[in-house]
Design a protein around this motif. Structure first.
Motif, PDB file in Angstrom:
ATOM      1  N   GLU A 197     -78.711  12.912  51.789  1.00 25.62           N
ATOM      2  CA  GLU A 197     -78.120  12.334  52.798  1.00 25.62           C
ATOM      3  C   GLU A 197     -77.710  10.835  52.360  1.00 25.62           C
ATOM      4  N   THR A 198     -78.178  10.345  51.531  1.00 24.21           N
ATOM      5  CA  THR A 198     -77.639   9.002  51.108  1.00 24.21           C
ATOM      6  C   THR A 198     -76.372   9.201  50.561  1.00 24.21           C
ATOM      7  N   GLY A 199     -76.186  10.270  49.801  1.00 23.13           N
ATOM      8  CA  GLY A 199     -74.814  10.722  49.344  1.00 23.13           C
ATOM      9  C   GLY A 199     -73.985  10.891  50.345  1.00 23.13           C
ATOM     10  N   VAL A 200     -74.427  11.552  51.405  1.00 25.24           N
ATOM     11  CA  VAL A 200     -73.281  11.947  52.626  1.00 25.24           C
ATOM     12  C   VAL A 200     -73.080  10.739  53.242  1.00 25.24           C
ATOM     13  N   ARG A 201     -73.873   9.677  53.367  1.00 23.49           N
ATOM     14  CA  ARG A 201     -73.646   8.542  53.974  1.00 23.49           C
ATOM     15  C   ARG A 201     -72.670   7.630  53.238  1.00 23.49           C
ATOM     16  N   ALA A 202     -72.764   7.727  51.976  1.00 24.01           N
ATOM     17  CA  ALA A 202     -71.953   6.890  51.066  1.00 24.01           C
ATOM     18  C   ALA A 202     -70.643   7.473  51.528  1.00 24.01           C
ATOM     19  N   GLU A 203     -70.531   8.781  51.258  1.00 28.47           N
ATOM     20  CA  GLU A 203     -69.145   9.462  51.499  1.00 28.47           C
ATOM     21  C   GLU A 203     -68.630   8.993  52.995  1.00 28.47           C
ATOM     22  N   ARG A 204     -69.357   9.031  53.883  1.00 26.67           N
ATOM     23  CA  ARG A 204     -68.661   8.453  55.133  1.00 26.67           C
ATOM     24  C   ARG A 204     -68.342   7.023  55.368  1.00 26.67           C
ATOM     25  N   TYR A 205     -69.107   6.296  54.647  1.00 29.01           N
ATOM     26  CA  TYR A 205     -68.696   4.797  54.473  1.00 29.01           C
ATOM     27  C   TYR A 205     -67.469   4.684  53.950  1.00 29.01           C
ATOM     28  N   GLU A 215     -55.443   1.415  58.743  1.00 28.23           N
ATOM     29  CA  GLU A 215     -55.332   1.177  60.405  1.00 28.23           C
ATOM     30  C   GLU A 215     -55.123  -0.476  60.545  1.00 28.23           C
ATOM     31  N   VAL A 216     -56.284  -1.107  59.874  1.00 28.82           N
ATOM     32  CA  VAL A 216     -56.174  -2.565  60.405  1.00 28.82           C
ATOM     33  C   VAL A 216     -56.426  -3.260  59.072  1.00 28.82           C
ATOM     34  N   PRO A 217     -55.574  -3.334  58.043  1.00 24.69           N
ATOM     35  CA  PRO A 217     -55.627  -4.131  56.670  1.00 24.69           C
ATOM     36  C   PRO A 217     -56.244  -5.518  56.856  1.00 24.69           C
ATOM     37  N   SER A 218     -57.284  -5.859  55.953  1.00 25.84           N
ATOM     38  CA  SER A 218     -57.841  -6.928  56.038  1.00 25.84           C
ATOM     39  C   SER A 218     -58.405  -7.409  54.711  1.00 25.84           C
ATOM     40  N   VAL A 219     -58.795  -8.497  54.423  1.00 22.70           N
ATOM     41  CA  VAL A 219     -59.277  -8.849  53.123  1.00 22.70           C
ATOM     42  C   VAL A 219     -60.904  -8.668  52.934  1.00 22.70           C
ATOM     43  N   GLU A 220     -61.331  -8.415  54.251  1.00 23.33           N
ATOM     44  CA  GLU A 220     -62.815  -7.927  54.279  1.00 23.33           C
ATOM     45  C   GLU A 220     -63.217  -6.826  53.479  1.00 23.33           C
ATOM     46  N   ALA A 221     -62.155  -5.907  53.455  1.00 23.53           N
ATOM     47  CA  ALA A 221     -62.457  -4.692  52.477  1.00 23.53           C
ATOM     48  C   ALA A 221     -63.097  -4.784  51.237  1.00 23.53           C
ATOM     49  N   VAL A 222     -62.532  -5.933  50.808  1.00 23.46           N
ATOM     50  CA  VAL A 222     -63.160  -6.250  49.344  1.00 23.46           C
ATOM     51  C   VAL A 222     -64.684  -6.525  49.452  1.00 23.46           C
ATOM     52  N   SER A 223     -65.242  -7.287  50.399  1.00 27.55           N
ATOM     53  CA  SER A 223     -66.673  -7.271  50.581  1.00 27.55           C
ATOM     54  C   SER A 223     -67.357  -5.860  50.952  1.00 27.55           C
ATOM     55  N   VAL A 224     -66.669  -4.883  51.580  1.00 26.21           N
ATOM     56  CA  VAL A 224     -67.336  -3.729  51.955  1.00 26.21           C
ATOM     57  C   VAL A 224     -67.180  -2.935  50.685  1.00 26.21           C
ATOM     58  N   GLU A 225     -66.305  -2.982  49.902  1.00 25.13           N
ATOM     59  CA  GLU A 225     -66.232  -2.190  48.638  1.00 25.13           C
ATOM     60  C   GLU A 225     -67.263  -2.696  47.692  1.00 25.13           C
ATOM     61  N   ARG A 226     -67.566  -4.009  47.609  1.00 17.36           N
ATOM     62  CA  ARG A 226     -68.787  -4.589  46.663  1.00 17.36           C
ATOM     63  C   ARG A 226     -70.111  -3.855  47.269  1.00 17.36           C
ATOM     64  N   SER A 227     -70.168  -3.966  48.554  1.00 21.46           N
ATOM     65  CA  SER A 227     -71.398  -3.462  49.215  1.00 21.46           C
ATOM     66  C   SER A 227     -71.527  -1.914  48.888  1.00 21.46           C
ATOM     67  N   LEU A 228     -70.507  -1.165  49.024  1.00 24.19           N
ATOM     68  CA  LEU A 228     -70.690   0.230  48.422  1.00 24.19           C
ATOM     69  C   LEU A 228     -70.973   0.172  47.006  1.00 24.19           C
ATOM     70  N   ALA A 229     -70.430  -0.450  46.369  1.00 19.57           N
ATOM     71  CA  ALA A 229     -70.726  -0.399  44.789  1.00 19.57           C
ATOM     72  C   ALA A 229     -72.351  -0.650  44.676  1.00 19.57           C
ATOM     73  N   GLY A 230     -72.916  -1.654  45.585  1.00 20.95           N
ATOM     74  CA  GLY A 230     -74.376  -1.969  45.266  1.00 20.95           C
ATOM     75  C   GLY A 230     -75.112  -0.607  45.970  1.00 20.95           C
ATOM     76  N   LEU A 231     -74.410   0.095  46.973  1.00 20.34           N
ATOM     77  CA  LEU A 231     -75.274   1.222  47.419  1.00 20.34           C
ATOM     78  C   LEU A 231     -75.377   2.503  46.491  1.00 20.34           C
TER      79      LEU A 231
END
Length: 268
Positions: A197-205, A215-231
């Motif tokens: 399920e951790t793998g499934v959740r990562a795919e959903r994120y 849909e709504v471009p934002s520089v906040e995507a960079v922070s989310v991408e870093r969080s995903l890399a950490g996960l």
């Protein structure tokens, strides 16, 4: 008095379905701190029914009492086995019945778009809030993985001790030995389920991030991408706990079809 007769398979199936329907109508599990199931008579009923249902499906399920670490393992598994985003009451109840094994794991939601759909359906003042909610959910998962891994390792060590002790306890009957083996398998399959399920959740994120960026471009995507890399970096901590084929052995995924043996060509 008339002699009692065993309930035919169809009758047991109807009873199991009726119990699932009753529990489903009761709504979601009563939640405690950190979204975990709160100690209550209702949640105990759901858990007991889940054990019986799993035993009926011939899944590993033991009647032994849980150790402190086994209970903690199940509490920490809660987050990964429930929807990451708030959803409809029916969907949450269905997920809880799957987590507690009233329903088989095959009932779980595999739709990679489900988290994104729930995220964009929630009212937010700004699109940036959606990115921040996504980052918060990812970070919460990443922080919980080391705690889950540490608990799973302690449970695995205790299970090893349990199995090694069996030959030396001469007073054990066959049923006690079977229950011990079922608890070990039950613990291992829970860890396998969380790893899946951790793998499934990562795919959903990742799907949610990619679609928010369109849909709504934002520089906040960079922070989310870093969080995903950490996960992703922490998800690999689950790999040493079990062999690669554990998910298939536990019936969580289909086992790969055996490859046909290649004919041996004699050399002359």
């Amino acid at each position: 008095m008339p002699a009692s007769h065993p309930v035919p398979p169809t009758g047991r199936l109807i009873k199991t379905a009726s119990a699932a329907a009753m529990l489903l109508m009761g709504g979601c599990a009563q939640k405690g701190d950190f979204g975990r199931p709160a100690p209550s008579a209702w949640n105990s009923l759901v858990a007991t029914t889940g054990t019986l249902a799993a035993q009926y499906r011939n899944e590993p399920a033991s009647d032994f009492s849980l150790t402190d670490d086994e209970r903690t393992l199940r509490d920490r598994a809660w987050r990964f086995l429930m929807p990451a985003a708030e959803s409809e009451t029916f969907a949450d109840a269905l997920a809880n019945l799957t987590r507690t094994r009233v329903l088989p794991p095959s009932w779980r939601e595999d739709d990679v778009t489900s988290y994104h759909a729930a995220l964009v359906a929630e009212p937010f003042r700004s699109p940036v809030s959606r990115y921040r909610r996504l980052a918060d959910d990812i970070t919460a998962d990443a922080r919980l993985i080391p705690l889950f891994v540490a608990t799973a390792a302690r449970v695995a060590n205790a299970d090893t001790l349990r199995l090694r002790s069996l030959p030396f306890v001469k007073s054990l009957d066959d049923e006690s030995i079977r229950q011990a083996a079922m608890r070990v398998a039950e613990n291992r399959c829970l860890v396998a389920w969380v790893r899946l399920e951790t793998g499934v959740r990562a795919e959903r994120y990742r799907y949610a991030l990619q679609h928010l960026l369109v849909e709504v471009p934002s520089v906040e995507a960079v922070s989310v991408e870093r969080s995903l890399a950490g996960l992703d970096g922490r998800r690999v901590m689950l790999d040493p706990l079990l062999p690669a084929a554990a998910e298939a052995r536990c019936g969580l995924v289909e086992a790969p079809a055996p490859q046909a043996a290649r004919p041996i060509v004699a050399k002359y």
